[in-house]
Design a protein around this motif. Structure first.
Motif, PDB file in Angstrom:
ATOM      1  N   LEU A 198      -2.689   8.983  -4.287  1.00 38.71           N
ATOM      2  CA  LEU A 198      -2.256   9.334  -3.568  1.00 38.71           C
ATOM      3  C   LEU A 198      -2.671   7.840  -1.998  1.00 38.71           C
ATOM      4  O   LEU A 198      -1.811   7.816  -1.022  1.00 38.71           O
ATOM      5  CB  LEU A 198      -2.180  10.280  -2.383  1.00 38.71           C
ATOM      6  N   SER A 200      -4.076   5.059  -2.820  1.00 35.82           N
ATOM      7  CA  SER A 200      -2.919   3.734  -2.879  1.00 35.82           C
ATOM      8  C   SER A 200      -1.641   3.855  -2.871  1.00 35.82           C
ATOM      9  O   SER A 200      -1.182   2.533  -2.858  1.00 35.82           O
ATOM     10  CB  SER A 200      -3.630   3.356  -3.982  1.00 35.82           C
ATOM     11  N   LEU A 201      -0.984   4.925  -2.127  1.00 35.42           N
ATOM     12  CA  LEU A 201       0.557   5.437  -1.209  1.00 35.42           C
ATOM     13  C   LEU A 201       0.976   5.175  -3.077  1.00 35.42           C
ATOM     14  O   LEU A 201       2.232   4.116  -3.034  1.00 35.42           O
ATOM     15  CB  LEU A 201       0.598   4.180  -0.255  1.00 35.42           C
TER      16      LEU A 201
END
Length: 436
Positions: A198, A200-201
């Motif tokens: 999350l 690190s997108l």
């Protein structure tokens, strides 16, 4: 080829009935081959056959699903057991069927144990969270959010335990599979990897996929042979290209909507959504293939060749066909709801004799008919998806799997039977299990 849904042989381990194996197709490699000497060398590889028939699983799912509805859900543990036995026995690596020896009684007991534990845990935790939330913030939104987060570790715990149970009740060539205890270790690893993903997108999603699968695989056994997950997590990035292409296409669509016009931009964005949907399926199928090709155990290796496009077509067309078949029952359900709403009103009088007849019917009878039709639709949905989605998907994965170096099987010894107090009860209580 005869159907594999006939239950004709008693199982000494479960006391239930097992399907008699159907004859193996002529093109399927078996070991040792028919008519050969015991000392004949094994083949270099074993193909996997699937002998299940759509008609057989349709009637099995319909019958067991109907009994589940009539028993208000109690028969679901027997339904899942019978369906698993059917699918396992139809899957035949090297011509030898898998065996599922799970017991529905231990599933029922495990479910009851899990419900008691979860009720106590959720009740106490929610009570404390509500007290703290109202005391400090004079509202309950924080309590609801923290309560939801508190269930996430149980979700991971249940998934690991369910996989361990299924493996512990699966045999091939008379040898049991198994999985080491490690559910709580899986929980904190899953939470850590999800947090990293999350943050690190989503760019490190392949890293999470690889390390969580490696944790499960490295604790899996076939007899006394431990499975090992090889490879590196970076190899999974080749499965992400449709998703990244969809993101680029979506960005281009947004830019085009500003420059050329909204209609052109929205068309490109719609295409990006379609590509993203395919990308999700492609990622799951491709990572399964790559990870399977890097698994090994005591010299045994695998080759998997599933097709993401094939899986996507099976899923889309199967669910579409099911929806079309159930369109008429859904229409009848809507009509029944309307009858219940207007049966006791003056509007029904406008329908003449038919309206008077419906108005004369007792409302409890109309409600009962509506409820029966409601459950019938869910039953038919599960039955048709078994025949048109689950079976062809299972068959595709099975028939694209090959086992290499089967001579190493002679070195594998039996392992002790794993005991489970709660079976896969937490997965059942949290509704994580599918129909099988």
């Amino acid at each position: 080829m005869p159907e594999t849904s006939a239950w004709e042989k008693a199982s000494p381990e479960t006391g239930g009935l097992q399907p008699v194996p159907a004859p193996v197709a002529a093109e399927t490699e078996t070991w040792p081959p028919a008519g050969s000497h015991a000392g004949a060398p094994p083949p270099e590889r074993l193909a996997t056959a699937f002998t299940g028939k759509r008609r057989a699983v349709f009637w099995l799912a319909l019958k067991t699903g109907g009994l589940t509805v009539l028993t208000l859900g109690l028969y679901r543990f027997w339904m899942k057991t019978r369906l698993r036995r059917w699918y396992w026995s139809a899957t035949r690596p090297g011509g030898t069927p898998l065996e599922y020896v799970g017991d529905p009684y231990e599933k029922l007991l495990g479910f009851l144990i899990a419900v008691v534990i979860l009720a106590f845990y959720i009740g106490v935790v929610n009570l404390v969270l509500m007290f703290v939330s109202f005391s400090l913030f004079q509202q309950n939104y924080l309590a609801y959010g923290l309560s939801l987060l508190g269930v996430v570790p149980l979700w991971f715990y249940a998934r690991y335990r369910a996989r361990r149970y299924v493996l512990g009740r699966t045999r091939w060539r008379g040898v049991r599979f198994g999985m080491d205890p490690g559910a709580w270790g899986y929980v904190w690893r899953a939470l850590l990897h999800w947090t990293i993903t999350l943050v690190s997108l989503g760019l490190l999603w392949p890293r999470m996929t690889f390390w969580l699968e490696k944790y499960r695989t490295d604790r899996t056994w076939f007899g006394d042979a431990r499975l090992t997950q090889g490879g590196r997590w970076t190899m999974l990035y080749r499965a992400t290209w449709p998703i990244f292409a969809a993101l680029v296409l979506a960005g281009a669509g947004l830019a085009l909507s500003e420059l050329a016009g909204r209609s052109e931009g929205y068309t490109v964005i719609a295409l990006a959504w379609l590509l993203a949907g395919y990308g999700y399926v492609f990622y799951r199928v491709e990572t399964t293939r790559i990870l399977a090709n890097h698994k090994s155990a005591a010299g045994l290796t695998l080759t998997a060749r599933p097709s993401a496009l094939r899986i996507l077509m099976i899923t889309v067309l199967g669910y579409l066909a099911t929806a079309l078949v159930l369109a008429l029952p859904l229409g009848l359900l809507g009509f029944g709801v309307a009858l219940v709403q207007f049966a006791q009103t003056d509007l029904m009088q406008e329908f003449g004799e038919l309206g008077a007849l419906v108005s004369a019917l007792p409302q409890p009878l109309l409600l009962a008919l509506g409820v029966a039709l409601y459950f019938a639709i869910f039953l038919l949905w599960a039955t048709f998806t078994h025949a048109w989605v689950t079976l062809p998907t299972w068959r595709h994965y099975a028939t694209t799997l090959t086992i290499h170096n089967p001579a190493a099987l002679s070195k594998v010894s039996q392992r002790a039977r794993d005991e489970f107090q709660e079976a896969e009860g937490f997965a059942e209580a949290l509704d994580l299990g599918a129909s099988i």
